[in-house]
Design a protein around this motif. Structure first.
Motif, PDB file in Angstrom:
ATOM      1  N   MET A   1       0.835  -1.186   0.000  1.00 15.68           N
ATOM      2  CA  MET A   1       0.000   0.000   0.000  1.00 15.68           C
ATOM      3  C   MET A   1       0.875   1.242   0.000  1.00 15.68           C
ATOM      4  O   MET A   1       1.933   1.267   0.619  1.00 15.68           O
ATOM      5  N   SER A   2       0.436   2.240  -0.713  1.00 16.37           N
ATOM      6  CA  SER A   2       1.151   3.504  -0.659  1.00 16.37           C
ATOM      7  C   SER A   2       0.142   4.622  -0.459  1.00 16.37           C
ATOM      8  O   SER A   2      -0.920   4.642  -1.062  1.00 16.37           O
ATOM      9  N   LEU A   3       0.476   5.513   0.458  1.00 10.79           N
ATOM     10  CA  LEU A   3      -0.427   6.609   0.801  1.00 10.79           C
ATOM     11  C   LEU A   3       0.176   7.890   0.259  1.00 10.79           C
ATOM     12  O   LEU A   3       1.357   8.170   0.468  1.00 10.79           O
ATOM     13  N   GLN A   4      -0.658   8.653  -0.448  1.00  7.81           N
ATOM     14  CA  GLN A   4      -0.145   9.891  -1.036  1.00  7.81           C
ATOM     15  C   GLN A   4      -0.985  11.081  -0.655  1.00  7.81           C
ATOM     16  O   GLN A   4      -2.212  11.022  -0.666  1.00  7.81           O
ATOM     17  N   LEU A   5      -0.312  12.161  -0.275  1.00 11.99           N
ATOM     18  CA  LEU A   5      -0.991  13.422  -0.043  1.00 11.99           C
ATOM     19  C   LEU A   5      -0.584  14.362  -1.162  1.00 11.99           C
ATOM     20  O   LEU A   5       0.607  14.629  -1.338  1.00 11.99           O
ATOM     21  N   ASN A   6      -1.546  14.819  -1.952  1.00 18.53           N
ATOM     22  CA  ASN A   6      -1.240  15.722  -3.053  1.00 18.53           C
ATOM     23  C   ASN A   6      -1.762  17.122  -2.763  1.00 18.53           C
ATOM     24  O   ASN A   6      -2.963  17.322  -2.726  1.00 18.53           O
ATOM     25  N   SER A   7      -0.857  18.058  -2.537  1.00 17.17           N
ATOM     26  CA  SER A   7      -1.204  19.464  -2.251  1.00 17.17           C
ATOM     27  C   SER A   7      -2.370  19.578  -1.277  1.00 17.17           C
ATOM     28  O   SER A   7      -3.345  20.255  -1.541  1.00 17.17           O
ATOM     29  N   THR A  24       4.567  11.322   0.240  1.00 20.23           N
ATOM     30  CA  THR A  24       4.285   9.956  -0.185  1.00 20.23           C
ATOM     31  C   THR A  24       4.836   8.995   0.858  1.00 20.23           C
ATOM     32  O   THR A  24       5.955   9.172   1.339  1.00 20.23           O
ATOM     33  N   PHE A  25       4.012   8.030   1.252  1.00 16.72           N
ATOM     34  CA  PHE A  25       4.448   7.037   2.232  1.00 16.72           C
ATOM     35  C   PHE A  25       4.306   5.653   1.614  1.00 16.72           C
ATOM     36  O   PHE A  25       3.254   5.330   1.071  1.00 16.72           O
ATOM     37  N   ASP A  26       5.367   4.866   1.716  1.00 17.12           N
ATOM     38  CA  ASP A  26       5.304   3.529   1.148  1.00 17.12           C
ATOM     39  C   ASP A  26       5.234   2.473   2.236  1.00 17.12           C
ATOM     40  O   ASP A  26       5.633   2.690   3.370  1.00 17.12           O
ATOM     41  N   ARG A  27       4.728   1.320   1.833  1.00 12.87           N
ATOM     42  CA  ARG A  27       4.599   0.162   2.707  1.00 12.87           C
ATOM     43  C   ARG A  27       5.923  -0.161   3.389  1.00 12.87           C
ATOM     44  O   ARG A  27       6.979  -0.127   2.756  1.00 12.87           O
TER      45      ARG A  27
END
Lengths: 368, 296
Positions: A1-7, A24-27
């Motif tokens: 899973m990867s969690l992304q915050l875009n602006s 960006t956060f990766d597993r």
């Protein structure tokens, strides 16, 4: 899973709480959010968990937007600075609570709880209520609750801030190890630079709701991209001064004029902010050294085998780290000299324009 | 040790308090004790009567003993009923009070309003409210065919008194509970949301345990107050119809001031006082021990 915050941004009325954050956060990674109180660490975590909705921007998991997905439908666990457990449930039931909600079978619950309580050394206390546990045991119970859930995203919001020194050291070492085994995204918020360095991983420095820098933790420490990141990543605070370069001369804050190439080699005319950490402020008795700064000792803090001597220079108070326990009485005259090869130079807007050469080179090689 | 300075000056600071306590509670109390062990034939001539008043009072077969016993039962039932209604209702109201914004102030003022009204006025309001000729409640109920008459029907009288007490005092429990709820850190609610806990589970496992200490105080205050109730029923029903709402305090005033039966009234006052004290002590002990067992 990867969690992304875009602006991602968050506003309460006219107050900007989070300002254009992209991360960006990766597993299986360890991510540190480093920033002072009110920098927006907790708010950012609430956004990641889905407790709040961002006013602007997008939060995605594996490319799909999760904005508006309720918390209970997400795979999130969180540990707080306060010890948060259900007061009327035993430690066992507290740890089991997310599993009961998820509707797991009794044997599965028993095995997960006993595994978590074993690694967190809670076995003898499982039948006690939170009020009968010590602070450390309460927090370990809360951590166990987050662990058994096997969530994709684990948010630790200053989890060790309310614990005593010894326990903090123990848990700080254990925590990343415990969660690394589960392959989760671990996000750890802290106000302390030393804690960030001990945890390693990736650090994002936060200041006034903005991410000022992202990178491998040691690299951010060695080469802060701007004065805000440098301030956040310095404890005791960064020593600072403003220097103006005109032609071949630099005007120091105390009015002295020195050769500019000493402090600001190869830089164009203008105002610069110079910052350096306490270990690079060399303290001595007044010797008449022409390039040193003269002042009076304001406070001396003795911390273990080190002393932090605060010296009032008139234009600022600088702190110098002296190894050993030293008796610098307040009021004593002292001088601080700095090594121009050890300072960070920032431009007027705060961006880094010059870092200590050798260190910069090493940091760059690590970043690649 | 030997050189320890000795000074009596502290007494100067303590004496005013002692004097006030003496006049405000000790002396009046001693008059009552005095009356409870003496009898009089008039002309301000008193003689020793031993424990006779008390024996009479505590024997339900005597006239005064019977009155006392049935009034005591009424008091206990009344306190139990109002606590059973006000406690859950107060907590429920507290949970519904908004936590942020201008609505908080508005709601709190509305809830506190009945608490600010003088007790005789509360009685008068309800007396008028309950009248079946012009009262909103009485006339409306009779209008839709419900037989309601608080001056003649004991059930109506009880319903009116209980409703009045609930209206008057639920606000206090709501305010106390609200303060207790506000003290729960937001992190607990967040944690519950992240766990996916239901609203009921949040109430049962977070709010109720955290409210326990506040509720002990609320129960004690409400019990004491309801057990000593006088003003409102004396205005609304005057203890009637018959003896239906004649509580201990109402009966006591009747005996002391109506019949000028000082011995009986004094003995009754003391027993009444001791009962209140004992029940409060029992409540307090049970509740603090529950708490200690948890904290030990």
């Amino acid at each position: 899973m990867s969690l992304q915050l875009n602006s991602v941004g968050l506003k309460y009325g006219a107050d900007v709480i989070i300002d254009d954050v992209s991360l960006t956060f990766d597993r299986g990674t360890m991510n540190v959010l480093l920033g002072p109180t009110l920098a927006g660490k907790t708010t950012l975590m609430r956004l990641m968990a889905g407790l709040d909705r961002p006013t602007t921007g997008e939060i995605t998991v594996d490319g799909k937007s999760v904005v508006g997905v309720p918390v209970r439908k997400r795979s999130v666990a969180m540990v707080y600075q306060q010890f948060v457990n259900y007061p009327s449930l035993t430690a066992f039931e507290n740890i089991a609570s997310p599993l009961r909600v998820a509707g797991l079978g009794k044997s599965e619950i028993d095995s997960r709880v006993s595994e978590a309580s074993r690694v967190l050394r809670l076995d003898p206390y499982l039948q006690r209520l939170p009020a009968q546990l010590s602070g450390g045991q309460q927090q370990r119970t809360a951590i166990a609750r987050a662990l058994v859930k096997r969530a994709d995203l684990v948010l630790l919001d200053e989890p060790l801030a309310n614990l005593d020194y010894k326990l903090r050291e123990e848990l700080r070492e254990e925590l990343p190890r415990l969660f690394a085994a589960t392959g989760t995204i671990l996000v750890y918020a802290t106000t302390e630079p030393a804690e960030a360095l001990l945890l390693g991983g990736t650090t994002a420095t936060l200041w006034q709701g903005r991410v000022t820098q992202i990178g491998p933790t040691p690299a951010v420490y060695r080469r802060p991209a701007n004065i805000f990141a440098a301030r956040v990543f310095s404890d005791p605070p960064l020593n600072e001064m403003t220097v103006t370069r005109t032609g071949g001369e630099a005007t120091l804050p105390d009015g002295r004029r020195v050769g500019a190439d000493h402090l600001l080699p190869g830089l164009p005319d203008g105002r610069y902010q110079i910052g350096f950490r306490v270990e690079h402020a060399r303290l001595a008795a007044p010797s008449g050294n022409a390039s040193a700064f003269q002042g009076k000792v304001a406070v001396t803090e003795i911390s273990g085998s080190e002393s932090f001597v605060h010296v009032d220079l008139g234009f600022a108070t600088w702190v110098s780290l002296v190894l050993g326990v030293h008796d610098w009485e307040p009021g004593l005259l002292a001088e601080i000299s700095i090594d121009p090869g050890r300072v960070f130079v920032f431009d007027e807007a705060g961006a880094l324009v010059r870092a200590p050469d050798n260190l910069a080179a090493r940091a760059m090689s690590e970043m690649v | 040790m030997m050189d320890k300075p000795w000074s009596n000056r502290a007494w100067f600071f303590v004496i005013p308090v002692l004097v006030v306590v003496l006049f405000s509670s000790l002396l009046p109390m001693m008059t009552v004790v005095n009356y409870s062990v003496q009898d009089t034939m008039g002309q301000n001539h008193f003689f020793w009567n031993g424990a006779a008043w008390f024996q009479n009072l505590l024997d339900p077969t005597t006239d005064i003993g019977g009155r006392f016993a049935s009034a005591l039962v009424r008091n206990l039932i009344f306190s139990f009923v109002v606590l059973m209604i006000e406690l859950p209702l107060g907590i429920a109201v507290a949970i519904c009070i908004p936590r942020h914004g201008w609505k908080v102030g508005a709601t709190l003022v509305l809830i506190a309003l009945p608490l600010l009204i003088p007790w005789t006025v509360v009685g008068t309001i309800w007396e008028i409210f309950a009248r079946q000729d012009i009262g909103l409640l009485g006339a409306a109920l009779n209008g839709i065919g419900v037989h309601y008459n608080d001056t003649q029907d004991p059930t109506s009288a009880w319903a009116t008194i209980v409703m009045m007490d609930v209206w008057h005092w639920t606000g206090m429990i709501a305010l106390l509970s609200y303060a207790g709820l506000k003290a729960i850190p937001d992190a607990f609610y967040q944690a519950a949301r992240i766990d996916g806990a239901s609203r009921w589970s949040v109430f049962r496992n977070i709010e109720l345990p955290k409210l326990q200490k506040v509720l002990v105080i609320a129960v004690l205050l409400r019990f004491m107050e309801s057990f000593m109730i006088y003003t409102e029923p004396s205005v609304v029903t005057g203890g009637g119809p018959g003896e239906a709402t004649s509580f201990l305090s109402l009966d006591l005033v009747k005996i002391a001031l109506g019949q000028v039966d000082l011995g009986n009234a004094a003995a009754m006052s003391i027993v009444y006082y001791l009962i209140t004290l004992t029940i409060c002590w029992i409540f307090f002990t049970i509740m603090t021990q529950l708490d200690q067992r948890k904290g030990a």
